[in-house]
Design a protein around this motif. Structure first.
Motif, mmCIF file in Angstrom:
data_model
loop_
_atom_site.group_PDB
_atom_site.id
_atom_site.type_symbol
_atom_site.label_atom_id
_atom_site.label_comp_id
_atom_site.label_asym_id
_atom_site.label_seq_id
_atom_site.Cartn_x
_atom_site.Cartn_y
_atom_site.Cartn_z
ATOM 1 N N HIS A 88 0.760 -1.352 0.077
ATOM 2 C CA HIS A 88 0.072 -0.061 0.425
ATOM 3 C C HIS A 88 1.024 1.033 0.244
ATOM 4 N N LEU A 108 -9.731 5.450 1.409
ATOM 5 C CA LEU A 108 -9.259 4.514 1.016
ATOM 6 C C LEU A 108 -9.763 3.967 -0.075
ATOM 7 N N LEU A 115 -10.144 1.192 -3.442
ATOM 8 C CA LEU A 115 -9.904 -0.526 -3.592
ATOM 9 C C LEU A 115 -9.966 -0.420 -5.208
ATOM 10 N N CYS A 157 -4.361 0.415 -1.765
ATOM 11 C CA CYS A 157 -3.609 -0.941 -1.625
ATOM 12 C C CYS A 157 -4.228 -2.007 -2.447
ATOM 13 N N ASP A 194 -11.277 -10.369 1.526
ATOM 14 C CA ASP A 194 -10.379 -9.494 1.738
ATOM 15 C C ASP A 194 -10.850 -8.000 2.240
ATOM 16 N N VAL A 213 -8.252 -5.399 4.034
ATOM 17 C CA VAL A 213 -8.699 -3.785 4.375
ATOM 18 C C VAL A 213 -8.799 -3.976 6.318
#
Length: 260
Positions: free
Chosen positions: A15, A25, A27, A54, A71, A75
């Motif tokens: 990340h 964040l 994704l 990330c 996943d 996270v």
């Protein structure tokens, strides 16, 4: 401040973190990796966010899984490792499905959701998506990886994508397929798409040139989530943040500032 934190940290996911302010964040789609956010990265940092992106397992710099995993839990562990108690989340395709799972399981940690052609949990697959999945599986089984990559590039990028964008997606998808084919166990589990418990305001974005499954999902998410709206981009395919980066960055910043 900008830094890269390797996968040997307390998170399993490679990340990057940059900026100061409220956490944001990013994704990625499974067609890509965290590099898909390169065009928006500096814009979002300059807009006043502490931006985190990330790589899911088996993508980019994150290794394939060596044990069962989810996943969304990866996270959560990343947020814990970074000391982030709450964040806005932008998710593209599969990343949108993971964002929904995080928001449903830990609603107090998600302040806003921006879902770019989120993976379709709510509708039966159309013939178009089923045909793509069948053809992609056939190519992988025949070890025709280059052809599978080209199928993904042709399917998931809309008419606005230029040659550089197509080359970027081609590079990311080839790497993900190579890692996936080299891994022996622990395939990616599907995201948990239960929506119960989500409290965050949400923006569900669709692209008019995307497959109908994703367009229908965006409409359904806007109807089912308690504080959501739908916006369709008339020019977009499946990956609008790569097709018109500046326009999507403006859309995201406007929504996030509105929520704040």
């Amino acid at each position: 401040m900008e830094r890269w934190l390797p996968v040997t940290s307390t998170s399993h996911l490679a990340h990057d973190v940059a900026g100061d302010g409220p956490a944001l964040l990013l994704l990625h789609s499974t067609v890509c990796d965290r590099r898909m956010w390169d065009p928006q990265w500096r814009i979002l940092v300059d807009a006043g966010f502490r931006v985190v992106r990330c790589d899911f397992r088996g993508h980019g710099d994150s290794p394939a899984a060596d044990r069962p995993y989810r996943d969304a839990e990866d996270v959560r562990d990343l947020l814990n490792a970074l000391g982030i108690d709450e964040t806005a989340v932008v998710g593209a395709c599969f990343g949108g499905g993971v964002a929904l799972e995080v928001a449903a399981r830990w609603p107090e940690r998600v302040t806003a959701l921006a879902l770019l052609n989120a993976a379709p949990p709510l509708t039966d697959r159309t013939a178009a998506l089923a045909e793509f999945e069948t053809r992609a599986a056939e190519l992988i089984a025949a070890d025709a990886v280059a052809e599978a990559v080209e199928l993904n590039v042709a399917t998931w990028l809309g008419p606005e994508a230029d040659g550089n964008t197509r080359a970027m997606v081609r590079l990311m998808q080839r790497h993900a397929l190579d890692v996936r084919l080299a891994a022996e166990e622990f395939p990616r589990p599907p995201a948990d798409h239960r929506l119960t418990g989500i409290k965050a305001r949400a923006l569900a974005v669709s692209g008019r040139h995307d497959l109908p499954d994703f367009r229908a999902t965006a409409v359904e998410l806007a109807r089912l989530l308690p504080r959501a709206r739908h916006e369709e981009l008339p020019w977009a395919g499946h990956l609008p943040s790569l097709e018109r980066p500046a326009e999507v960055a403006r859309l995201l910043v406007s929504f996030l500032h509105e929520v704040a």
